[in-house]
Write a protein that holds these residues in place. Sequence first.
Motif, PDB file in Angstrom:
ATOM      1  N   GLY A  88      16.066  53.150  15.892  1.00 28.23           N
ATOM      2  CA  GLY A  88      16.635  54.117  14.963  1.00 28.23           C
ATOM      3  C   GLY A  88      16.043  53.995  13.572  1.00 28.23           C
ATOM      4  O   GLY A  88      16.141  54.926  12.775  1.00 28.23           O
ATOM      5  N   LEU A  89      15.443  52.838  13.284  1.00 25.57           N
ATOM      6  CA  LEU A  89      14.804  52.614  11.983  1.00 25.57           C
ATOM      7  C   LEU A  89      13.352  52.189  12.159  1.00 25.57           C
ATOM      8  O   LEU A  89      12.821  51.400  11.377  1.00 25.57           O
ATOM      9  N   ASN A  90      12.703  52.707  13.193  1.00 30.00           N
ATOM     10  CA  ASN A  90      11.290  52.397  13.366  1.00 30.00           C
ATOM     11  C   ASN A  90      10.508  52.849  12.134  1.00 30.00           C
ATOM     12  O   ASN A  90      10.818  53.870  11.536  1.00 30.00           O
ATOM     13  N   GLY A  91       9.520  52.060  11.774  1.00 30.28           N
ATOM     14  CA  GLY A  91       8.711  52.351  10.597  1.00 30.28           C
ATOM     15  C   GLY A  91       8.764  51.248   9.567  1.00 30.28           C
ATOM     16  O   GLY A  91       7.930  51.195   8.662  1.00 30.28           O
ATOM     17  N   VAL A  92       9.751  50.345   9.711  1.00 32.75           N
ATOM     18  CA  VAL A  92       9.846  49.189   8.833  1.00 32.75           C
ATOM     19  C   VAL A  92      10.516  48.071   9.619  1.00 32.75           C
ATOM     20  O   VAL A  92      11.395  48.321  10.453  1.00 32.75           O
ATOM     21  N   ASP A  93      10.081  46.862   9.400  1.00 29.04           N
ATOM     22  CA  ASP A  93      10.633  45.694  10.101  1.00 29.04           C
ATOM     23  C   ASP A  93      11.621  44.993   9.181  1.00 29.04           C
ATOM     24  O   ASP A  93      11.231  44.242   8.286  1.00 29.04           O
ATOM     25  N   LEU A  94      12.914  45.285   9.388  1.00 25.40           N
ATOM     26  CA  LEU A  94      13.957  44.678   8.566  1.00 25.40           C
ATOM     27  C   LEU A  94      14.575  43.491   9.306  1.00 25.40           C
ATOM     28  O   LEU A  94      14.736  43.534  10.530  1.00 25.40           O
ATOM     29  N   PRO A  95      14.931  42.426   8.601  1.00 24.04           N
ATOM     30  CA  PRO A  95      15.524  41.257   9.258  1.00 24.04           C
ATOM     31  C   PRO A  95      16.896  41.568   9.824  1.00 24.04           C
ATOM     32  O   PRO A  95      17.560  42.519   9.400  1.00 24.04           O
ATOM     33  N   ASP A  96      17.316  40.765  10.786  1.00 25.66           N
ATOM     34  CA  ASP A  96      18.672  40.902  11.298  1.00 25.66           C
ATOM     35  C   ASP A  96      19.663  40.735  10.150  1.00 25.66           C
ATOM     36  O   ASP A  96      19.453  39.890   9.260  1.00 25.66           O
ATOM     37  N   PRO A  97      20.732  41.503  10.157  1.00 27.23           N
ATOM     38  CA  PRO A  97      21.666  41.439   9.023  1.00 27.23           C
ATOM     39  C   PRO A  97      22.434  40.128   8.978  1.00 27.23           C
ATOM     40  O   PRO A  97      22.781  39.550  10.017  1.00 27.23           O
ATOM     41  N   ALA A  98      22.676  39.667   7.767  1.00 31.46           N
ATOM     42  CA  ALA A  98      23.497  38.471   7.567  1.00 31.46           C
ATOM     43  C   ALA A  98      24.953  38.834   7.303  1.00 31.46           C
ATOM     44  O   ALA A  98      25.854  38.055   7.602  1.00 31.46           O
ATOM     45  N   MET A  99      25.198  40.010   6.734  1.00 32.90           N
ATOM     46  CA  MET A  99      26.560  40.402   6.405  1.00 32.90           C
ATOM     47  C   MET A  99      27.317  40.781   7.672  1.00 32.90           C
ATOM     48  O   MET A  99      26.744  41.293   8.634  1.00 32.90           O
ATOM     49  N   PRO A 100      28.616  40.510   7.721  1.00 32.61           N
ATOM     50  CA  PRO A 100      29.392  40.793   8.926  1.00 32.61           C
ATOM     51  C   PRO A 100      29.848  42.248   8.979  1.00 32.61           C
ATOM     52  O   PRO A 100      29.908  42.942   7.962  1.00 32.61           O
ATOM     53  N   VAL A 101      30.178  42.696  10.172  1.00 33.77           N
ATOM     54  CA  VAL A 101      30.842  43.985  10.347  1.00 33.77           C
ATOM     55  C   VAL A 101      32.306  43.823   9.957  1.00 33.77           C
ATOM     56  O   VAL A 101      32.936  42.803  10.263  1.00 33.77           O
ATOM     57  N   ALA A 102      32.853  44.801   9.266  1.00 27.78           N
ATOM     58  CA  ALA A 102      34.268  44.744   8.891  1.00 27.78           C
ATOM     59  C   ALA A 102      35.148  44.750  10.130  1.00 27.78           C
ATOM     60  O   ALA A 102      34.807  45.341  11.163  1.00 27.78           O
ATOM     61  N   ASP A 103      36.300  44.099  10.032  1.00 27.83           N
ATOM     62  CA  ASP A 103      37.188  43.972  11.179  1.00 27.83           C
ATOM     63  C   ASP A 103      37.811  45.302  11.590  1.00 27.83           C
ATOM     64  O   ASP A 103      38.026  45.564  12.772  1.00 27.83           O
ATOM     65  N   LYS A 104      38.119  46.151  10.636  1.00 20.85           N
ATOM     66  CA  LYS A 104      38.879  47.380  10.908  1.00 20.85           C
ATOM     67  C   LYS A 104      37.986  48.438  11.562  1.00 20.85           C
ATOM     68  O   LYS A 104      36.848  48.648  11.159  1.00 20.85           O
ATOM     69  N   HIS A 105      38.523  49.100  12.594  1.00 19.18           N
ATOM     70  CA  HIS A 105      37.807  50.200  13.234  1.00 19.18           C
ATOM     71  C   HIS A 105      37.589  51.315  12.214  1.00 19.18           C
ATOM     72  O   HIS A 105      38.408  51.545  11.322  1.00 19.18           O
ATOM     73  N   ALA A 106      36.476  52.036  12.358  1.00 17.84           N
ATOM     74  CA  ALA A 106      36.131  53.073  11.388  1.00 17.84           C
ATOM     75  C   ALA A 106      37.210  54.141  11.254  1.00 17.84           C
ATOM     76  O   ALA A 106      37.474  54.640  10.147  1.00 17.84           O
ATOM     77  N   VAL A 107      37.850  54.503  12.357  1.00 20.81           N
ATOM     78  CA  VAL A 107      38.909  55.520  12.286  1.00 20.81           C
ATOM     79  C   VAL A 107      40.086  55.005  11.474  1.00 20.81           C
ATOM     80  O   VAL A 107      40.640  55.717  10.623  1.00 20.81           O
TER      81      VAL A 107
END
Length: 314
Positions: A88-107
């Motif tokens: 989905g982001l081909n074109g640049v090599d970004l490192p794996d994220p260090a920040m966590p996903v928030a606990d709450k569901h998006a809805v």
Amino acid sequence: MAKRSIIIDTDPGQDDAIAIALAVASPDELEILGLSIVAGNVPLKRTVDNGLKVLELCGRPDIPVHAGADRPLLEALVTAEHVHGETGLNGVDLPDPAMPVADKHAVDFLIDTIMEHPEKSITICALGPLTNIAVALAREPRIGPRLDQIVLMGGAMAEGGNITPSAEFNIYVDPQAAALVFRSGIPLVVLPLDVTHKAPTTPERIARFAALDNRCGPAYAGLLDFAKRFDEEKYGSVGGPLHDPMTVAWLLRPDIFKGRHVNVEIETSSPLTRGMTVVDWWDVTDRLPNALFIREVDDEAFFDLLVSRFASLP
């Protein structure tokens, strides 16, 4: 311009990443309350990772990222790796994220945030399929009247479709969700293919990003360079359209856009025209206007805005 509080509902591919970065680069005008992530350009696991990566690239790991719907309301998920690449982001090599996903569901994040803030104080920038927003509206109808507006990229009129002959991708993926949102009564601003196709990412414009003296400029130049190849092959154009950033650009510079308040209905039942946005541009029905439908943009001013704001990024 008064500062706006926004939620970005997104399925990060290359153009979503540009839109998020433009919002991050505009702190005087926009306060980003969080990202609500939906499956779309690629499956949910990748769109969530991409949201995290983009925020870290832009130096904003403090902005929460909430994982949301992993499939449309009724349809099987359709993705667009053929456009955006496997990640989905081909074109640049970004490192794996260090920040966590928030606990709450998006809805839940959407509902709680809108209900906790004053009425008419939040705008949603919707960059992907509208599943998260539709589910939130169905679960808690009181959020609709509390929103200031939804500014969304989606649909098409004269341009036809980009995933089928009649449908734009975001609306096609979840037409039932789109129909619910368009009938919600929430003020809508729609940036369709009719306007996004008028601002191509020419080599000269991409070079302006590559020349920026920061890490974000060259990274985003790589994303843009990859993204344009599909449209160049498909349309025979020089460069490709830059869809999603126009939602944020409209919030920042509405004066460079032109459109009309019209009625827009979503086709949900026809297998031939599923996801079509039926736009009553000439007011030939008795249906009331439900959207500001944008069809013109000053493309030079649009890219000037992007480059000038990106120069402030890390």
